[in-house]
Design an enzyme around this catalytic site. Structure first.
Site, mmCIF file in Angstrom:
data_model
loop_
_atom_site.group_PDB
_atom_site.id
_atom_site.type_symbol
_atom_site.label_atom_id
_atom_site.label_comp_id
_atom_site.label_asym_id
_atom_site.label_seq_id
_atom_site.Cartn_x
_atom_site.Cartn_y
_atom_site.Cartn_z
ATOM 1 N N PHE A 36 0.851 -1.186 0.000
ATOM 2 C CA PHE A 36 0.000 0.000 0.000
ATOM 3 C C PHE A 36 0.887 1.236 0.000
ATOM 4 C CE2 PHE A 36 -4.492 1.016 0.639
ATOM 5 C CZ PHE A 36 -5.050 -0.181 0.250
ATOM 6 N N GLN A 59 -7.143 14.689 3.600
ATOM 7 C CA GLN A 59 -6.484 13.871 2.588
ATOM 8 C C GLN A 59 -7.354 13.709 1.337
ATOM 9 O OE1 GLN A 59 -5.867 9.343 3.004
ATOM 10 N NE2 GLN A 59 -3.841 10.236 3.200
ATOM 11 N N HIS A 76 -7.769 11.429 -1.969
ATOM 12 C CA HIS A 76 -7.367 10.146 -2.537
ATOM 13 C C HIS A 76 -7.173 10.361 -4.032
ATOM 14 C CE1 HIS A 76 -7.299 5.960 -3.618
ATOM 15 N NE2 HIS A 76 -7.321 5.617 -2.345
ATOM 16 N N LEU A 85 -14.566 5.990 -4.523
ATOM 17 C CA LEU A 85 -13.204 5.468 -4.382
ATOM 18 C C LEU A 85 -12.941 4.237 -5.237
ATOM 19 C CD1 LEU A 85 -10.537 5.509 -2.596
ATOM 20 C CD2 LEU A 85 -11.624 3.663 -1.376
ATOM 21 N N GLU A 141 -6.885 1.803 -3.441
ATOM 22 C CA GLU A 141 -5.458 1.810 -3.676
ATOM 23 C C GLU A 141 -4.956 0.378 -3.886
ATOM 24 O OE1 GLU A 141 -3.512 4.455 -1.025
ATOM 25 O OE2 GLU A 141 -1.676 3.285 -1.107
ATOM 26 N N ARG A 164 -0.494 9.234 -0.860
ATOM 27 C CA ARG A 164 -1.646 9.815 -1.561
ATOM 28 C C ARG A 164 -1.489 11.289 -1.886
ATOM 29 N NH1 ARG A 164 -6.055 6.463 1.931
ATOM 30 N NH2 ARG A 164 -5.563 4.564 0.805
ATOM 31 N N HIS A 182 -11.080 12.509 0.952
ATOM 32 C CA HIS A 182 -11.178 11.131 1.423
ATOM 33 C C HIS A 182 -11.123 10.964 2.933
ATOM 34 C CE1 HIS A 182 -10.886 6.859 1.158
ATOM 35 N NE2 HIS A 182 -9.637 6.781 1.519
ATOM 36 N N ARG A 210 -2.287 10.654 6.385
ATOM 37 C CA ARG A 210 -2.478 9.270 6.839
ATOM 38 C C ARG A 210 -1.997 8.290 5.778
ATOM 39 N NH1 ARG A 210 -7.248 5.447 5.653
ATOM 40 N NH2 ARG A 210 -7.447 6.831 3.877
HETATM 41 C C1 LIG Z 1 -14.500 4.716 0.549
HETATM 42 C C2 LIG Z 1 -13.538 4.600 1.688
HETATM 43 C C3 LIG Z 1 -12.580 3.588 1.692
HETATM 44 C C4 LIG Z 1 -11.680 3.468 2.753
HETATM 45 N N1 LIG Z 1 -10.764 2.457 2.723
HETATM 46 C C5 LIG Z 1 -9.938 2.275 3.784
HETATM 47 C C6 LIG Z 1 -9.041 1.173 3.839
HETATM 48 O O1 LIG Z 1 -9.003 0.328 2.950
HETATM 49 N N2 LIG Z 1 -8.239 1.064 4.913
HETATM 50 C C7 LIG Z 1 -8.261 1.954 5.941
HETATM 51 O O2 LIG Z 1 -7.517 1.798 6.906
HETATM 52 N N3 LIG Z 1 -9.127 3.007 5.923
HETATM 53 C C8 LIG Z 1 -9.964 3.173 4.877
HETATM 54 N N4 LIG Z 1 -10.843 4.240 4.866
HETATM 55 C C9 LIG Z 1 -10.958 5.097 6.053
HETATM 56 C C10 LIG Z 1 -11.707 4.341 7.150
HETATM 57 O O3 LIG Z 1 -12.737 3.571 6.576
HETATM 58 C C11 LIG Z 1 -12.326 5.281 8.165
HETATM 59 O O4 LIG Z 1 -11.400 6.220 8.613
HETATM 60 C C12 LIG Z 1 -12.838 4.507 9.382
HETATM 61 O O5 LIG Z 1 -13.615 3.411 8.976
HETATM 62 C C13 LIG Z 1 -13.645 5.418 10.292
HETATM 63 O O6 LIG Z 1 -14.276 4.646 11.273
HETATM 64 P P1 LIG Z 1 -15.107 5.356 12.413
HETATM 65 O O7 LIG Z 1 -15.590 4.267 13.301
HETATM 66 O O8 LIG Z 1 -14.272 6.411 13.016
HETATM 67 O O9 LIG Z 1 -16.308 6.094 11.679
HETATM 68 P P2 LIG Z 1 -17.469 5.605 10.675
HETATM 69 O O10 LIG Z 1 -17.293 4.220 10.220
HETATM 70 O O11 LIG Z 1 -17.586 6.674 9.645
HETATM 71 O O12 LIG Z 1 -18.760 5.611 11.584
HETATM 72 C C14 LIG Z 1 -19.319 6.800 12.088
HETATM 73 C C15 LIG Z 1 -20.548 6.440 12.899
HETATM 74 O O13 LIG Z 1 -20.984 7.596 13.605
HETATM 75 C C16 LIG Z 1 -22.382 7.698 13.534
HETATM 76 N N5 LIG Z 1 -22.746 9.115 13.695
HETATM 77 C C17 LIG Z 1 -22.180 10.194 13.103
HETATM 78 N N6 LIG Z 1 -22.796 11.320 13.506
HETATM 79 C C18 LIG Z 1 -23.759 10.939 14.372
HETATM 80 C C19 LIG Z 1 -24.752 11.643 15.122
HETATM 81 N N7 LIG Z 1 -24.891 12.966 15.060
HETATM 82 N N8 LIG Z 1 -25.583 10.924 15.918
HETATM 83 C C20 LIG Z 1 -25.497 9.564 15.972
HETATM 84 N N9 LIG Z 1 -24.593 8.863 15.269
HETATM 85 C C21 LIG Z 1 -23.731 9.537 14.500
HETATM 86 C C22 LIG Z 1 -22.749 7.105 12.194
HETATM 87 O O14 LIG Z 1 -24.081 6.649 12.191
HETATM 88 C C23 LIG Z 1 -21.739 5.955 12.094
HETATM 89 O O15 LIG Z 1 -22.260 4.808 12.715
HETATM 90 C C24 LIG Z 1 -11.741 4.378 3.818
HETATM 91 C C25 LIG Z 1 -12.690 5.394 3.817
HETATM 92 C C26 LIG Z 1 -13.556 5.517 2.747
HETATM 93 C C27 LIG Z 1 -14.534 6.657 2.752
#
Ligand SMILES: Cc1cc2nc3c(=O)[nH]c(=O)nc-3n(C[C@H](O)[C@H](O)[C@H](O)COP(=O)(O)OP(=O)(O)OC[C@H]3O[C@@H](n4cnc5c(N)ncnc54)[C@H](O)[C@@H]3O)c2cc1C
Length: 534
Positions: A118, A231, A233, A243, A246, A277, A343, A385
């Site tokens: 990666f 960031q 992408h 997306l 990668e 990136r 991203h 990142r």
């Molecule tokens: C398309 C894409 C591909 C990616 N690929 C990778 C990868 O291959 N490898 C990697 O390491 N990272 C990757 N990332 C980044 C990574 O997925 C995220 O940084 C990570 O999953 C974030 O997890 P999280 O638990 O912080 O938030 P999220 O998974 O975004 O969850 C946020 C949660 O908060 C809740 N929420 C938000 N606001 C409120 C509110 N006001 N009230 C109640 N609930 C709320 C939502 O309902 C949700 O359940 C990718 C990101 C994207 C967008």
């Protein structure tokens, strides 16, 4: 309107990897619940494709040391090195824990976990499940939460944090399905609300990624750290921003310009398409600006034809689907038009290494408030990142947040709930309802509208828009304020990194309409800043 009351030991806001992993830590020992505005399995974590990093050394020799250094260098020396050491050292444990929870990671012929390269990582260390890694991890954690009887309030929108005298006492939330305000009273609150990519027009992020957690924290007087570091992408589907993992470049994809050249030769000859990136996104933009975009337009090609259909279907099937579905391009026989897309948000709510939220961004804690995952800034990613480090961060610091809350609960007492807790949220709802009503009235005069439109969605979108506007202003102010280029933050008028003046974290406070900046030093343990070359 009367608010319904609930009482729990711990409230987790967010059902992505960070929130679910935190809940899983708390559930066996105390009464916990998860509030989430989208159904848990629709959290953005589920969209992650490429993989999750750990220096397991399966596909080539590797070491924690190398993973730590790659992450520090990738962060352009803005990451806090003690937090990075924790992230990398505990990574293998997180992978094996996922495996024991039942995640079906891809394997090598000898049965060990497969690992692929990666960007920015000097060794192949992304563990993956085809290009559906996030989906599989999210579903597995959700199943584990169900098994532990975690209580879910799905489609509950958190509107405000109840913090009085530096102590967090719960949250106020809106029930999106039925309508109605709810006050959740608790000893501890863990935020795992994800990123804010939706502040941008072209983004890979889900509709829900409106940075609500940052808005909640900022309104409660907590500064936001390093918000100017966003960031991009390099490989978003042209015009859609969706997306293309990668993983494609990890498998050997080329990036080509209008002249058919693999232009990364000029910008990062050592790493080519696997440079970090920010470097690739800027290289694409330079090609476009200098007229070498495809047909002079604002995109270039991602070419995977040489991988062959079998490898594409085996390793990166989602890319084939997405290109076909959204652009009508068959990537087996044609190159795919791509452009950089917003991203990931490196900045966020400032925490210490135990995921405790810091009221002054430095050392003063908000009692009983934790944050982890993309909404938080520990900071392990600094200015940029590395791919696959964030699923790791969300899980690992989610677990740390859960552990800290459990420890806190041992002597915590339930601080009294202020009688006026729901008032501010009620006032906002009233104001917005009033505004929406006026807009609808105006709109009706123009032409007929769908009278059956679901009112609650209008309300939530209006609140989200307010949140996005609030911190979009912070992103811009932060970017103007930081007079240097570092990681994802690049300025043509200050194209060089300036360690003398800017080797420091930004903290931005909102005092009404005024934004105020403060700073704190970067924690450096082993690696003194060097020039970042690939
Ligand atoms: C398309 C894409 C591909 C990616 N690929 C990778 C990868 O291959 N490898 C990697 O390491 N990272 C990757 N990332 C980044 C990574 O997925 C995220 O940084 C990570 O999953 C974030 O997890 P999280 O638990 O912080 O938030 P999220 O998974 O975004 O969850 C946020 C949660 O908060 C809740 N929420 C938000 N606001 C409120 C509110 N006001 N009230 C109640 N609930 C709320 C939502 O309902 C949700 O359940 C990718 C990101 C994207 C967008």
């Amino acid at each position: 309107m009367k608010a319904t009351r609930h009482q729990y030991d711990v409230l987790v806001v967010g059902a992505g990897l960070a929130g679910l992993r935190a809940a899983l830590e708390v559930a066996p020992v105390s009464k916990a619940c998860v509030l989430t505005k989208v159904y848990p399995s629709r959290s953005h974590s589920g969209a992650a494709q490429g993989g999750i990093a750990a220096a397991l050394g399966n596909a080539s020799p590797d070491s924690l040391e190398e993973h730590i250094f790659d992450t520090v260098k990738g962060s352009d020396y803005l990451g806090d090195q003690d937090a990075i050491e924790i992230l990398i050292s505990e990574a293998p444990e997180i992978i094996y824990e996922y495996e024991h929870f039942g995640v079906p990671f891809d394997r090598m012929a000898d049965g060990r976990l497969a690992q692929r390269p990666f960007g920015g990582h000097s060794r192949p260390r992304a563990v993956y499940c085809m290009d559906y890694t996030g989906h599989v991890l999210l579903h597995t954690l959700y199943e584990q939460c169900i098994k532990q009887d975690v209580k879910f309030f799905s489609e509950f929108y958190t509107m405000s944090l109840i913090i009085r005298d530096g102590v967090c006492r719960g949250v106020v939330a809106w029930d999106q399905q039925k309508g109605g305000l709810h006050v959740f009273h608790a000893k501890a609150v863990i935020l795992g609300t994800g990123g804010y990519g939706r502040a941008y027009k072209i983004t890979t992020n889900a509709l829900a990624n409106t940075g609500d957690g940052l808005a909640l924290a900022s309104r409660a007087g907590i500064p936001i750290e390093d918000i100017e570091f966003v960031q991009f992408h390099p490989t978003g589907l042209y015009k859609q921003g969706i997306l293309l993992s990668e993983g494609a470049r990890g498998e050997g994809a080329y990036l080509t310009n209008n002249l058919g050249q693999r232009f990364m030769e000029k910008y990062a000859p050592g790493k080519m398409e696997l440079a970090p990136r920010d470097v690739i996104s800027r290289s694409i933009q330079t090609e476009v600006d200098e007229g070498r975009g495809i047909n002079g337009q604002d995109y270039v090609y991602l070419d995977i034809r040489h991988l062959g259909e079998q490898k594409i279907l085996e390793r990166i099937p989602q890319i084939k689907d997405l290109a076909q579905k959204y652009l009508g391009v068959d990537c087996v026989t044609a190159p795919v038009p791509i452009q950089p897309t917003a991203h990931y948000s490196m900045g966020g709510i400032p925490t210490n290494n135990d995921a405790e939220v810091l009221l002054d961004g430095k050392d003063k804690k908000v009692v009983g408030l934790y944050a982890a995952g993309e909404c938080a800034c520990v900071s392990v990613h600094g200015g940029n990142r590395l791919g696959t480090n964030s699923l790791l961060e969300a899980t690992l610091y989610g677990r740390r947040a859960g552990r800290s809350a459990v420890k806190f609960l041992r002597d915590a007492v339930l601080a009294p709930l202020p009688e006026d807790a729901p008032d501010a949220s009620l006032k906002r709802i009233d104001e917005i309802q009033e505004k929406i009503r006026t807009l609808k009235e105006r709109y009706q005069k123009i032409r007929a509208i769908d009278r059956n439109s679901i009112f609650n969605l209008d309300l939530i979108e209006a609140i989200e828009l307010g949140n996005v506007l609030g911190f979009a202003e912070m992103i811009v102010a932060g970017a103007i304020n930081r007079k240097e280029s570092r990681g994802a933050h690049f300025r043509k008028d200050f194209p060089k990194r300036d360690d003398v003046n800017w080797l420091k974290h930004t903290l931005v406070y909102r005092d009404g309409d005024v934004l105020r900046f403060d700073y704190k030093p970067v924690r450096i343990t082993r690696y003194q800043p060097q020039e970042r070359k690939y």
